[in-house]
Write a protein that holds these residues in place. Sequence first.
Motif, short mmCIF file in Angstrom:
data_model
loop_
_atom_site.label_atom_id
_atom_site.label_comp_id
_atom_site.label_asym_id
_atom_site.label_seq_id
_atom_site.Cartn_x
_atom_site.Cartn_y
_atom_site.Cartn_z
N PRO A 130 -3.85 18.46 14.51
CA PRO A 130 -5.25 19.02 14.99
C PRO A 130 -5.06 20.46 15.34
O PRO A 130 -3.69 20.93 15.41
CB PRO A 130 -5.57 18.14 16.07
N PRO A 131 -6.06 21.11 15.61
CA PRO A 131 -5.97 22.70 16.20
C PRO A 131 -5.08 22.58 17.11
O PRO A 131 -5.06 21.78 18.29
CB PRO A 131 -7.38 23.07 16.52
N ILE B 279 -10.12 20.98 10.82
CA ILE B 279 -11.38 20.39 11.73
C ILE B 279 -11.34 18.95 11.30
O ILE B 279 -12.12 18.85 10.28
CB ILE B 279 -12.56 21.45 11.89
N ILE B 280 -10.76 18.13 11.90
CA ILE B 280 -10.84 16.55 11.57
C ILE B 280 -10.90 15.91 12.76
O ILE B 280 -10.15 15.75 13.57
CB ILE B 280 -9.56 16.39 10.68
N PRO B 281 -12.28 15.25 12.89
CA PRO B 281 -12.51 14.51 14.11
C PRO B 281 -11.44 13.32 14.27
O PRO B 281 -11.18 12.67 13.38
CB PRO B 281 -14.03 14.01 13.95
N SER B 282 -11.19 12.99 15.54
CA SER B 282 -10.18 12.06 15.59
C SER B 282 -10.59 10.65 15.05
O SER B 282 -10.03 9.82 14.64
CB SER B 282 -10.04 11.77 17.28
N SER C 146 -14.10 22.23 6.48
CA SER C 146 -15.38 22.29 5.96
C SER C 146 -16.05 20.86 6.34
O SER C 146 -17.41 20.63 5.88
CB SER C 146 -15.64 22.57 4.38
N GLY C 147 -15.32 19.69 6.49
CA GLY C 147 -15.72 18.42 6.76
C GLY C 147 -15.38 17.68 5.35
O GLY C 147 -15.95 16.44 5.54
#
Lengths: 555, 133
Positions: free
Chosen positions: B116-117, B97-100, B68-69
């Motif tokens: 990551p996915p 969902i975790i941005p690099s 969810s961020g």
Amino acid sequence: MKIAHESPVVHQKDSAEERPASYHPQDRKTTCTSLSELPIADRYTQEDLRDWDPERDLGHPGDFPYTRGIHPTMYRSRLWTMRQFAGFGTAHDTNARFKYLLDQGQTGLSVAFDMPTLMGLDSDDQQALGEVGYCGVAISSLEDMATLFEGIPLDRVSVSMTINGPAAVIFAMYLTLAEQQGIPLNRLNGTLQNDILKEYIAQKEWLFPPAPHMRLITDTIGYCSEYVPKWHPISISGYHIREAGSTGVQELAFTLYNGLTYVEAAVQAGLPIDAFAPQLSFFFNSHNDFFEEIAKFRAARRVWAQEMKDRYHPNNPRSLQLRCHAQTAGCSLMAQQPMNNVVRTTLQALAAVLGGTQSLHTNSMDETLSLPTQEAVTLALRTQQIIAHESGVTNTVDPLAGSYFIEHLTNRMEEGAREYFRKLDDMGGMLAAIERGFPQREILEASQHYQEEIDRKERIIVGVNEYVESEQYTIPTLRIGKEVEQYQRERLRSFRANRDPKKVGEALHEIQWFAQSGENLLPHLMHAVKARATLGEMCSALKEVFGSYREPVVL
Amino acid sequence: MTTATTPIRVLIGKVGLDGHDRGVKLVARALRDSGVEVIYTGLHQTPEQVVNIAIQEDVQAIGLSIHSGAHTSLFPRVLELLKTHHAEDIAVFGGGIIPSDDVGPLMETGVRALFPPGTSMSRIVEFVKGLPR
């Protein structure tokens, strides 16, 4: 395995099988299966369509059983609605993105709400901490709703709202906003997702137990049938079922069965079939297996038309037609070599178009990392525009009709769905099946099977388990600041300071009263919205009457 | 008392409001199938709940899935609570969902791994089995 709040039983299994060491990615397999595990032959001939009757099973576009599409001319006369799901940060931020997308040629809007909103919580709720504006836009009040659509003519742009648990409350805000802008409700055009069964099955965003949720859905359908005739009060969704890991057959089966469950509930509530069935809509995933996806859309229309005809004998042909939205598969997007996602999305979008969808969202390449940047979403929209205007696939209706393979696969998808229908009937319907964890377990098994195939390289995902590059690609991602939460808290504080607390209390009491009485709640929710009650206040008032729900954990 | 022969115990859970449990269930199953004792929390857990269960169940690691961020708030909160309970020896890892861009800062706060996915199950199993006991 142990479920934390259940009995402490710990099971163990032997180690998983290893993949054969001799495998090479260029090797072709001797047997092929679709993503739904349907065996695929090396060729199809007339023999494969022996029991297939083109008059009965195919028909003409716009005619029963609508295999070829619900309109006689399909994209020749009107392209699908290009509708990108969007929402982030504050209502101001999302309003600006909406206007940008409309300027770029998008033809409908689709609102993504943040997690607190989806769970019926105000932005200043303790549970909302760290989640405000992150995976969608934060909407807690009528004021937020007004900002979200500022400068957008609600009678001219169709608006889809992806909200389920608190759908009736959010819809009441939207209707109130339209009224305040002087727009007659019968001119509103759009969709409320409002599909709770798939929440229990897959997406897991509910507020109450199934029975009161089903009643709220029936209330919305009833209200729209009378006052908002151009609105789709429900979008019966397979998308999330597929994202949770189901096969295409399971997505088709559970979605259509859910649809029949809603129709039966509305009929039981006394609504005549033709008064509401033409307003129902569907929402499917478009995944990687190109032909299977096309067959899924075609089978969906045929099964729905046949079931509706046999069960309810409607007079209006529109009651038989399955209208749908499609979205490319979010779960197929990969963080590795993210630009490959543009290609995946293009193929999936093409499948949805050849399947005859009425509207489409194409995912942006960065959506496996964060919400999309403006550049990424523009490219995703351009993908649809290129399919529509450059590829030539829109020049004729259902161009794949009569293909041995496509028709055979359409039949197989239908058979697979009907097999699930029988199992669900035997269990006493979808609500009973959900309590037993049946669809949840079927999806989990399919998802594990798929993952194991990838881990064993029996299915190749480019850039992930083959053609891997050591170089890390980074693409820009959208950042949501923590200031959104602070801003929303301030905004809610001043919203609450600017109202008559006595009126709010009375309106919330009225909601509770009518929640118990069984009368249609929509007018009373609208009354509470006008008294400036917030989303969280209305939902918690309802929770006091309806109770909450704990899912049977399936693992 | 944990010895090298007892199986490793791991808490696997979902914190925050999002209901995307496909990945977390696959990880829980893969760990179970490789002989790890898994305690699965189900959805919508608070950091407080997760840490309490982890301590009660005497796990060696906590694996959290967030889509969810909210990872920038929730991981640090879990680590902070572990510290308060003098349980910093419990390793924290996660996925979703975790941005690099967020991975580095989260690792600096003490998260041991973020998957990551597209991560293969065997990599996660390998990580958990390689944790010091």
